[in-house]
Design an enzyme around this catalytic site. Structure first.
Site, PDB file in Angstrom:
ATOM      1  N   LYS A 151       0.834  -1.214   0.000  1.00  0.00           N
ATOM      2  CA  LYS A 151       0.000   0.000   0.000  1.00  0.00           C
ATOM      3  C   LYS A 151       0.867   1.263   0.000  1.00  0.00           C
ATOM      4  CE  LYS A 151      -2.316  -1.466   3.632  1.00  0.00           C
ATOM      5  NZ  LYS A 151      -1.865  -2.871   3.678  1.00  0.00           N
ATOM      6  N   THR A 152       1.895   1.282   0.839  1.00  0.00           N
ATOM      7  CA  THR A 152       2.799   2.443   0.879  1.00  0.00           C
ATOM      8  C   THR A 152       3.554   2.585  -0.441  1.00  0.00           C
ATOM      9  OG1 THR A 152       3.064   2.172   3.272  1.00  0.00           O
ATOM     10  CG2 THR A 152       4.692   3.526   2.141  1.00  0.00           C
ATOM     11  N   ASP A 207      -1.265   6.770   6.284  1.00  0.00           N
ATOM     12  CA  ASP A 207      -1.282   5.347   6.634  1.00  0.00           C
ATOM     13  C   ASP A 207      -2.166   5.145   7.865  1.00  0.00           C
ATOM     14  OD1 ASP A 207      -0.667   2.687   6.400  1.00  0.00           O
ATOM     15  OD2 ASP A 207       1.361   2.856   7.213  1.00  0.00           O
ATOM     16  N   THR A 215      -5.547  -1.413   7.005  1.00  0.00           N
ATOM     17  CA  THR A 215      -5.658  -2.877   7.066  1.00  0.00           C
ATOM     18  C   THR A 215      -7.036  -3.283   7.557  1.00  0.00           C
ATOM     19  OG1 THR A 215      -4.723  -2.832   9.312  1.00  0.00           O
ATOM     20  CG2 THR A 215      -3.191  -3.179   7.480  1.00  0.00           C
ATOM     21  N   ARG A 261       6.631  -8.264   1.643  1.00  0.00           N
ATOM     22  CA  ARG A 261       7.498  -7.811   2.729  1.00  0.00           C
ATOM     23  C   ARG A 261       8.086  -9.001   3.476  1.00  0.00           C
ATOM     24  NH1 ARG A 261       4.693  -3.766   6.499  1.00  0.00           N
ATOM     25  NH2 ARG A 261       5.401  -2.208   5.011  1.00  0.00           N
TER      26      ARG A 261
END
Length: 342
Positions: A68-69, A113, A162, A221
Site C-alpha cells: 500500500k505504501t 497510513d 488494514t 514484505r
C-alpha cells in the site's frame, strides 16, 4: 511489548523498513502482481493526466506488507508530483493536519497510513478539504470567535488501512477510487524475489526462490525479509549462493515450515486441536491457554490460517479444519453421533 515475528506483514524496525525501501519498485510498469489493480490504476492516472487534474482520492486496503505504501509513492511518481506522508495516530488534533494541508502544492499527494485510526475531530476536519479543497477554522473563542475559510490547492489523498471495516461511512464515501490488495500467489512472489536478489547482488536458484516464496504467506514484505535471512545463512555457512537445500535449512532454523507457519501458528493450532478437541473455542480462551493477547492472535495468526483453510470462524468460536490436522500429523478425533449418545 509486541511479539517480534518474521512472518508478519508489519515492519519490524526502522532498519527492516529501510531494507524494504531499497527493494521497492518506483513505477507501475515495474510492479509485479496485482494485475487488475495496476490496470485500473493506469487508466485512472492516464485520464487524470490528460485532463490536467489531480487524481481522485484513493483508498488502499488489505493486509499489511502487500504494497500500500509502495503504491502511494508510485502514484505520486506517475503524477510527477511530491508525496507527503503521515499516519492516522500521528494526527491527534486538527492543527496537525492544517499545517500539512496548507503547505500542499497543486496535484501533490498526501498519504495517510492507518487512516482508520484518525481521531473523530481530525476526520471531520478533513471532510471539506477532501470535497471542496477548503478548510474552516475558528479564531478566538466565545463572542470574539471568527470563522475563516481557507482555500487549498487541489491535491490527492491516498489513505491506507488494514481494517476497512473500521472506517466511518462519511470518510469512506469521500474516496473516489477503492483498491483492495490481496495476497500474492507463489509464482508472483518468486518473480519479486528474483528482482530483489538481483538488486541485492545475490546468486539464487529458481527452485530456492520458489521455496522461500511458498513460506512467505503471499506477502512481499515477508518474502524479502526471508530472503535476507536465507542470504545471511548462505554467506555465513556456505559460499554465498542460495540453492534449494540452503533455503530449506535456513527457513527451518528460523522455525518456519513449508506452509509458512512459525512456532506461534503451530502452537495455536495444537492448542485448538488437542486442548479444545478441534473447537469450537473462543479466541479469548485460546489466548489464555497460550498466554498471549487475543489481539495478537486475531491480527497476526488467524488471517493466514483462515486464508489457507486451517481454521474456520463460527458463531460458537474457532474450529480446526482437516488440513490443520494433516499438517500437524494429528488424527482427527471421532465425535459420537447423536444416535450413539442415546
Amino acid at each position: 511489548m509486541a511479539r517480534e515475528r518474521i512472518v508478519t506483514g508489519a515492519a519490524l524496525s526502522a532498519e527492516d523498513e529501510s531494507f524494504n525501501w531499497s527493494l521497492r519498485p518506483g513505477r507501475l510498469d515495474d510492479l509485479i502482481g496485482q494485475k487488475a489493480l495496476v490496470q485500473r490504476l493506469k487508466i485512472s492516472l492516464g485520464a487524470a493526466l490528460r485532463r490536467g487534474e489531480p487524481l481522485e482520492h484513493v483508498l488502499l486496503y488489505g493486509p499489511p506488507g502487500l504494497g500500500k505504501t509502495t503504491l502511494a509513492h508510485i502514484i505520486a511518481a506517475e503524477m510527477g508530483s511530491k508525496l507527503v506522508q503521515t499516519s492516522g495516530p500521528a494526527l491527534t488534533r486538527p492543527g496537525d493536519l492544517m499545517g500539512i494541508l496548507t503547505n500542499l502544492e497543486d496535484k501533490e499527494v498526501l498519504f495517510i497510513d492507518e487512516v482508520h485510526r484518525l481521531p473523530t475531530i481530525v476526520e471531520e476536519f478533513m471532510y471539506p478539504a477532501m470535497e471542496d479543497f477548503c478548510i474552516d477554522f475558528t479564531l478566538d473563542k466565545g463572542a470574539f470567535a471568527k470563522p475563516i475559510n481557507f482555500a487549498l490547492k487541489r491535491f490527492t489523498l491516498v489513505g491506507a488501512t488494514t481494517r476497512a471495516g473500521l472506517l466511518t461511512n462519511p470518510l469512506r464515501e469521500r474516496f473516489g477510487i477503492f483498491h483492495h490488495l490481496d495476497f500474492y500467489p507463489p509464482d508472483e512472489i518468486s518473480q519479486i524475489l528474483e528482482r530483489s536478489a538481483r538488486v541485492l547482488g545475490v546468486k539464487a536458484e529458481q527452485d530456492a526462490l520458489f521455496e522461500i516464496a511458498r513460506c512467505s504467506r503471499g506477502t512481499p514484505r515477508i518474502a524479502n525479509r526471508l530472503l535476507k535471512r536465507v542470504r545471511d545463512y548462505a554467506q555465513a555457512l556456505g559460499d554465498g549462493s542460495i540453492d534449494k537445500d540452503t533455503a530449506v535449512k535456513a527457513l527451518a532454523m528460523e522455525g518456519i515450515d513449508h506452509q509458512g507457519l512459525d512456532v506461534l501458528d503451530r502452537k495455536y493450532l495444537t492448542v485448538l486441536i488437542k486442548q479444545y478437541n478441534g473447537g469450537p473455542a473462543g479466541v479469548e480462551a485460546i489466548a489464555a491457554s497460550l498466554n498471549e493477547e487475543s489481539d495478537t492472535l486475531v491480527d497476526m495468526v488467524e488471517p493466514y490460517a483462515l486464508k489457507i483453510g486451517f481454521i474456520s470462524r463460527t458463531n460458537k468460536g474457532r474450529v480446526a479444519n482437516a488440513p490443520a490436522y494433516a499438517h500437524l500429523g494429528i488424527e482427527p478425533a471421532r465425535h459420537a453421533s447423536p444416535k450413539e449418545l442415546f
